[in-house]
Scaffold this active site. Structure first.
Site, mmCIF file in Angstrom:
data_model
loop_
_atom_site.group_PDB
_atom_site.id
_atom_site.type_symbol
_atom_site.label_atom_id
_atom_site.label_comp_id
_atom_site.label_asym_id
_atom_site.label_seq_id
_atom_site.Cartn_x
_atom_site.Cartn_y
_atom_site.Cartn_z
ATOM 1 N N ASP A 10 5.133 -1.237 1.567
ATOM 2 C CA ASP A 10 4.761 -2.237 0.554
ATOM 3 C C ASP A 10 4.510 -3.614 1.171
ATOM 4 O O ASP A 10 5.114 -4.620 0.754
ATOM 5 C CB ASP A 10 5.880 -2.363 -0.506
ATOM 6 N N GLU B 168 0.826 0.975 -10.248
ATOM 7 C CA GLU B 168 1.799 0.033 -9.697
ATOM 8 C C GLU B 168 1.126 -0.763 -8.575
ATOM 9 O O GLU B 168 -0.051 -0.560 -8.265
ATOM 10 C CB GLU B 168 3.026 0.778 -9.134
#
Ligand code: FUB
Length: 383
Positions: free
Chosen positions: A68, A286
């Site tokens: 991420d 997301e």
């Protein structure tokens, strides 16, 4: 702070110290857990570098697992704020319990002849976040008025995802967490974008384990099945209904609260029709990110269960955003999550995959170059 090496604590010395921090043996790459235990350091081997450019499409950090990646340039230094995946093997489930991360490490890149990732050690630990219980997921960072802000999702003591903020005078921490999550925040994956006029905005949210579907009515409503979501409470829209969009909020001047309410961002097709929940090749799942190019706002995100990174554009930061196409084809591993940053005149896409471990929950960040065509569109990249 545990795991912080005194030789890598201040970013003012980062360029100088990068030489001292380099050189961790490649054998650490085969055992990130043992390397992590010994503290911060550079994680890239000299042989991985090409002079004058970031090492493209290669594992950037080998001493720990990282995912991420949220990349920012502060001053003249490129920083990456990733999740720190653990060396553990819990059973996977759709709630994401196998992503049980407990702390964050900040990375920087020395833009020398051979740019390498420097791991500055632990910047924040869940035990130092008064309101959080577990799962420090995808973070982001911002800078304003001499202060650095780390934004992060975590489950609160009742198991509900909220978004917190922590502050530091240094871009690499250590960060000190506010005692409560940001009022009005929920779900996961905060991305903070500071516009040209200095106004900061947060995009956030993620469905399934990220719980966005549980907040359709404003307050958290538990769901009995996070993947099917067909019960009366906390459910996703049905396939033909408008897809849930990422959330958007203006940040207050002190960067620690929302200034006004949270709104849902609309993502529409070329006919201005909102994307449907069943359109899982294009709808939001997301990992929202915002970048601005030639005055146009680019919202990019993961499609989750179809594993694409895609993007949509708008003329204002709150949209509506018109879907444009794919940024990145699927990576190795279930999750895909990215950031986009301009550094030394080039645009880069940071992303992750599980090529180092072969396990969905033990990921490694990579970077590739991103280009904008003359009409502003972005060619699809491959990992
Ligand atoms: O790293 C945990 C979660 O996996 C992130 O919050 C999601 O974006 C996905 O990458």
């Amino acid at each position: 702070m545990i795991g912080r090496s005194s030789s890598c604590t201040t970013i003012a010395l980062a360029a100088l110290l990068s030489v001292a921090c380099r050189g961790r043996a490649l054998s650490d790459a085969q055992n990130p857990a043992s390397a992590s235990a010994s503290g911060s350091s550079s994680a890239t081997a000299e042989s991985d570098c090409t002079a004058g450019t970031l090492p493209l499409r290669k594992v950037l950090v080998k001493n720990i697992y990282t995912a991420d990646p949220s990349a920012h340039v502060f001053g003249d230094t490129l920083y990456v704020y990733p999740s720190h995946d653990l060396e553990h093997n819990p059973a996977p489930n759709d709630d994401g319990d196998h992503y049980g991360m407990k702390d964050y490490h900040v990375l920087s890149f020395d833009h020398g002849s051979c740019p390498q990732a420097i791991d500055h050690g632990e910047a924040l630990n869940v035990k130092d976040v008064p309101w959080a219980s577990k799962q420090l997921w995808a973070p982001d960072a911002a800078f304003k008025n001499g202060m650095y802000f780390l934004y992060f999702p975590a489950r609160d003591k009742s198991g509900v995802f909220r978004i917190g903020v922590a502050k530091s005078a240094s871009p690499v921490g250590p960060f000190s967490a506010e005692p409560q999550p940001i009022a009005g925040s929920y779900s996961i994956d905060p991305a903070v974008f500071v516009d040209d006029d200095g106004q900061a905005y947060m995009y956030f949210g993620g469905i399934w384990g990220g719980q966005l579907q549980n907040f359709r009515g404003g307050a958290f409503t538990p769901s009995s099945d996070v993947t099917k979501r067909v019960d009366a409470h906390g459910t996703l829209p049905s396939g033909k209904q408008n897809a849930l969009g990422p959330r958007f909020a203006k940040l207050s001047a002190d960067m620690t609260s929302f200034d006004g309410g949270v709104i849902e961002v609309s993502i529409v097709d070329s006919q201005k029709k909102p994307l449907e929940q069943g359109d899982n090749q294009r709808r939001f799942f997301e990992g929202a990110w915002m970048h601005k190019y030639n005055g146009v706002y680019y919202l990019s995100y993961s499609t989750g269960d179809t594993h694409y990174l895609v993007y949509a554009i708008a003329s204002t930061p709150s949209g509506p955003f018109t879907y444009q196409g794919r940024l990145l084809t699927p990576v190795a591993g279930w999750t895909t999550h990215h950031s986009i940053v301009q550094y030394h005149g080039k645009w880069y896409l940071f992303y992750h995959d599980d090529s180092l471990s072969g396990a969905d929950n033990k990921r490694s960040i990579k970077v590739t170059e991103l280009t904008h065509r003359a009409d502003g569109s972005i060619p699809t990249m491959t990992p």
